[in-house]
Design a protein around this motif. Structure first.
Motif, PDB file in Angstrom:
ATOM      1  N   TRP A 116       0.820  -1.213   0.000  1.00 54.57           N
ATOM      2  CA  TRP A 116       0.000   0.000   0.000  1.00 54.57           C
ATOM      3  C   TRP A 116       0.854   1.264   0.000  1.00 54.57           C
ATOM      4  O   TRP A 116       0.407   2.305  -0.447  1.00 54.57           O
ATOM      5  CB  TRP A 116      -0.961  -0.014   1.191  1.00 54.57           C
ATOM      6  N   LYS A 117       2.086   1.153   0.478  1.00 57.93           N
ATOM      7  CA  LYS A 117       2.988   2.308   0.492  1.00 57.93           C
ATOM      8  C   LYS A 117       3.540   2.613  -0.898  1.00 57.93           C
ATOM      9  O   LYS A 117       4.031   3.709  -1.147  1.00 57.93           O
ATOM     10  CB  LYS A 117       4.155   2.058   1.453  1.00 57.93           C
ATOM     11  N   GLN A 118       3.483   1.635  -1.809  1.00 61.83           N
ATOM     12  CA  GLN A 118       4.014   1.816  -3.158  1.00 61.83           C
ATOM     13  C   GLN A 118       3.117   2.775  -3.941  1.00 61.83           C
ATOM     14  O   GLN A 118       1.919   2.877  -3.686  1.00 61.83           O
ATOM     15  CB  GLN A 118       4.107   0.471  -3.889  1.00 61.83           C
ATOM     16  N   ASP A 119       3.710   3.441  -4.911  1.00 64.33           N
ATOM     17  CA  ASP A 119       2.960   4.409  -5.710  1.00 64.33           C
ATOM     18  C   ASP A 119       2.381   3.714  -6.946  1.00 64.33           C
ATOM     19  O   ASP A 119       2.887   3.851  -8.054  1.00 64.33           O
ATOM     20  CB  ASP A 119       3.866   5.571  -6.127  1.00 64.33           C
ATOM     21  N   ASN A 120       1.350   2.936  -6.750  1.00 60.40           N
ATOM     22  CA  ASN A 120       0.699   2.207  -7.837  1.00 60.40           C
ATOM     23  C   ASN A 120      -0.809   2.362  -7.717  1.00 60.40           C
ATOM     24  O   ASN A 120      -1.537   1.387  -7.605  1.00 60.40           O
ATOM     25  CB  ASN A 120       1.110   0.732  -7.827  1.00 60.40           C
ATOM     26  N   LYS A 121      -1.244   3.599  -7.751  1.00 66.61           N
ATOM     27  CA  LYS A 121      -2.645   3.932  -7.507  1.00 66.61           C
ATOM     28  C   LYS A 121      -3.587   3.286  -8.521  1.00 66.61           C
ATOM     29  O   LYS A 121      -4.699   2.913  -8.180  1.00 66.61           O
ATOM     30  CB  LYS A 121      -2.824   5.444  -7.528  1.00 66.61           C
ATOM     31  N   ARG A 122      -3.140   3.144  -9.750  1.00 66.30           N
ATOM     32  CA  ARG A 122      -4.010   2.607 -10.807  1.00 66.30           C
ATOM     33  C   ARG A 122      -4.460   1.180 -10.479  1.00 66.30           C
ATOM     34  O   ARG A 122      -5.645   0.861 -10.550  1.00 66.30           O
ATOM     35  CB  ARG A 122      -3.279   2.643 -12.155  1.00 66.30           C
ATOM     36  N   MET A 123      -3.528   0.313 -10.100  1.00 68.22           N
ATOM     37  CA  MET A 123      -3.868  -1.078  -9.787  1.00 68.22           C
ATOM     38  C   MET A 123      -4.798  -1.137  -8.576  1.00 68.22           C
ATOM     39  O   MET A 123      -5.768  -1.891  -8.569  1.00 68.22           O
ATOM     40  CB  MET A 123      -2.608  -1.898  -9.528  1.00 68.22           C
ATOM     41  N   LYS A 124      -4.515  -0.346  -7.569  1.00 69.38           N
ATOM     42  CA  LYS A 124      -5.364  -0.333  -6.378  1.00 69.38           C
ATOM     43  C   LYS A 124      -6.766   0.150  -6.724  1.00 69.38           C
ATOM     44  O   LYS A 124      -7.754  -0.381  -6.231  1.00 69.38           O
ATOM     45  CB  LYS A 124      -4.745   0.554  -5.300  1.00 69.38           C
ATOM     46  N   GLU A 125      -6.849   1.160  -7.581  1.00 66.04           N
ATOM     47  CA  GLU A 125      -8.146   1.704  -7.974  1.00 66.04           C
ATOM     48  C   GLU A 125      -8.940   0.683  -8.780  1.00 66.04           C
ATOM     49  O   GLU A 125     -10.144   0.523  -8.569  1.00 66.04           O
ATOM     50  CB  GLU A 125      -7.934   2.971  -8.812  1.00 66.04           C
ATOM     51  N   VAL A 126      -8.275  -0.042  -9.670  1.00 68.99           N
ATOM     52  CA  VAL A 126      -8.947  -1.054 -10.480  1.00 68.99           C
ATOM     53  C   VAL A 126      -9.502  -2.158  -9.589  1.00 68.99           C
ATOM     54  O   VAL A 126     -10.639  -2.588  -9.747  1.00 68.99           O
ATOM     55  CB  VAL A 126      -7.979  -1.650 -11.529  1.00 68.99           C
ATOM     56  N   LEU A 127      -8.706  -2.618  -8.634  1.00 66.95           N
ATOM     57  CA  LEU A 127      -9.117  -3.728  -7.780  1.00 66.95           C
ATOM     58  C   LEU A 127     -10.077  -3.316  -6.670  1.00 66.95           C
ATOM     59  O   LEU A 127     -11.069  -3.990  -6.415  1.00 66.95           O
ATOM     60  CB  LEU A 127      -7.894  -4.399  -7.150  1.00 66.95           C
ATOM     61  N   PHE A 128      -9.767  -2.222  -5.996  1.00 67.34           N
ATOM     62  CA  PHE A 128     -10.496  -1.871  -4.784  1.00 67.34           C
ATOM     63  C   PHE A 128     -11.475  -0.720  -4.970  1.00 67.34           C
ATOM     64  O   PHE A 128     -12.319  -0.501  -4.111  1.00 67.34           O
ATOM     65  CB  PHE A 128      -9.516  -1.552  -3.649  1.00 67.34           C
ATOM     66  N   GLY A 129     -11.346   0.022  -6.061  1.00 63.15           N
ATOM     67  CA  GLY A 129     -12.258   1.127  -6.319  1.00 63.15           C
ATOM     68  C   GLY A 129     -12.336   2.070  -5.140  1.00 63.15           C
ATOM     69  O   GLY A 129     -11.326   2.487  -4.588  1.00 63.15           O
ATOM     70  N   TYR A 130     -13.546   2.376  -4.733  1.00 62.08           N
ATOM     71  CA  TYR A 130     -13.753   3.294  -3.616  1.00 62.08           C
ATOM     72  C   TYR A 130     -14.048   2.557  -2.314  1.00 62.08           C
ATOM     73  O   TYR A 130     -14.511   3.153  -1.355  1.00 62.08           O
ATOM     74  CB  TYR A 130     -14.892   4.265  -3.945  1.00 62.08           C
ATOM     75  N   SER A 131     -13.781   1.250  -2.289  1.00 62.37           N
ATOM     76  CA  SER A 131     -14.084   0.485  -1.076  1.00 62.37           C
ATOM     77  C   SER A 131     -13.133   0.816   0.067  1.00 62.37           C
ATOM     78  O   SER A 131     -13.433   0.531   1.219  1.00 62.37           O
ATOM     79  CB  SER A 131     -14.053  -1.019  -1.360  1.00 62.37           C
ATOM     80  N   VAL A 132     -11.998   1.408  -0.266  1.00 61.13           N
ATOM     81  CA  VAL A 132     -11.074   1.873   0.766  1.00 61.13           C
ATOM     82  C   VAL A 132     -10.705   3.315   0.449  1.00 61.13           C
ATOM     83  O   VAL A 132     -10.762   3.740  -0.695  1.00 61.13           O
ATOM     84  CB  VAL A 132      -9.785   1.004   0.839  1.00 61.13           C
ATOM     85  N   GLY A 133     -10.334   4.054   1.473  1.00 63.01           N
ATOM     86  CA  GLY A 133      -9.973   5.455   1.285  1.00 63.01           C
ATOM     87  C   GLY A 133      -8.647   5.607   0.563  1.00 63.01           C
ATOM     88  O   GLY A 133      -7.936   4.639   0.303  1.00 63.01           O
ATOM     89  N   LYS A 134      -8.305   6.858   0.259  1.00 63.54           N
ATOM     90  CA  LYS A 134      -7.069   7.127  -0.468  1.00 63.54           C
ATOM     91  C   LYS A 134      -5.843   6.535   0.214  1.00 63.54           C
ATOM     92  O   LYS A 134      -5.042   5.861  -0.402  1.00 63.54           O
ATOM     93  CB  LYS A 134      -6.863   8.632  -0.623  1.00 63.54           C
ATOM     94  N   ASP A 135      -5.681   6.810   1.465  1.00 67.88           N
ATOM     95  CA  ASP A 135      -4.498   6.363   2.188  1.00 67.88           C
ATOM     96  C   ASP A 135      -4.785   5.211   3.132  1.00 67.88           C
ATOM     97  O   ASP A 135      -3.906   4.753   3.842  1.00 67.88           O
ATOM     98  CB  ASP A 135      -3.894   7.536   2.973  1.00 67.88           C
ATOM     99  N   LYS A 136      -6.028   4.751   3.156  1.00 69.85           N
ATOM    100  CA  LYS A 136      -6.396   3.686   4.074  1.00 69.85           C
ATOM    101  C   LYS A 136      -6.292   2.334   3.378  1.00 69.85           C
ATOM    102  O   LYS A 136      -6.910   2.112   2.343  1.00 69.85           O
ATOM    103  CB  LYS A 136      -7.821   3.911   4.567  1.00 69.85           C
ATOM    104  N   LYS A 137      -5.506   1.443   3.960  1.00 71.20           N
ATOM    105  CA  LYS A 137      -5.348   0.111   3.369  1.00 71.20           C
ATOM    106  C   LYS A 137      -6.511  -0.774   3.798  1.00 71.20           C
ATOM    107  O   LYS A 137      -7.121  -0.554   4.845  1.00 71.20           O
ATOM    108  CB  LYS A 137      -4.014  -0.499   3.772  1.00 71.20           C
ATOM    109  N   PRO A 138      -6.821  -1.802   3.002  1.00 74.48           N
ATOM    110  CA  PRO A 138      -7.914  -2.707   3.382  1.00 74.48           C
ATOM    111  C   PRO A 138      -7.479  -3.644   4.506  1.00 74.48           C
ATOM    112  O   PRO A 138      -6.286  -3.862   4.718  1.00 74.48           O
ATOM    113  CB  PRO A 138      -8.178  -3.490   2.096  1.00 74.48           C
TER     114      PRO A 138
END
Length: 161
Positions: A116-138
């Motif tokens: 979650w600390k890595q700068d890979n917002k696109r993959m996180k957005e594709v997988l998790f969408g808005y289910s988690v906050g910007k800086d909040k990990k699941p």
């Protein structure tokens, strides 16, 4: 009665056409679809899982990486594992790796946090969408469930119905 046995690695167009012909023109057909754990299908699923974890930024040298892969594989086989993560899933993984289930939980949490600390917002957005906050990990359970869902949905798109 005609017996038809098809392994998942044999699901190709000619075999499916034969199957449809048999089903259309026969009565009393017994159809058996089987899945071999080492089939091309499972290797593709493992490759996609590896790609997802790499895309999120979870390093493969972390113990949690292996535990996550095992957790997702177990959940793909039996979705009910997600209902009892701490009571069933972690102990099963712990038994396989000869460690304590608390170690499994901690290692998975650490791996998710590292990714979650890595700068890979696109993959996180594709997988998790808005289910988690910007800086909040699941949570561990949410992470495993989301990856499992993604792989199941992707697999359903690939298998002809």
């Amino acid at each position: 009665m005609n017996d038809v046995n098809i392994k998942i690695e044999e699901w190709n167009e000619p075999n499916l056409k034969k199957l449809l012909f048999l089903l259309k023109n026969s009565q009393g057909v017994k159809l058996t679809l089987s899945y071999d754990g080492e089939s091309q299908y499972s290797r593709n699923t493992e490759a996609r899982l590896t790609g997802i974890l790499a895309g999120i930024g979870i390093p493969s040298h972390l113990k949690g990486y292996s535990y996550i892969k095992t957790a997702v594989e177990l959940c793909l086989k039996d979705r009910s594992e997600l209902e009892c993560v701490t009571k069933r899933l972690y102990p099963e993984i712990a038994k396989r790796y000869s460690v304590d289930s608390n170690r499994v939980e901690h290692a998975i949490r650490h791996a998710i946090q590292t990714g979650w600390k890595q700068d890979n917002k696109r993959m996180k957005e594709v997988l998790f969408g808005y289910s988690v906050g910007k800086d909040k990990k699941p949570t561990n359970a949410a992470f495993i469930a989301t990856i499992t869902d993604h792989l199941q949905l992707d697999s359903e798109k690939r298998i002809p119905s």
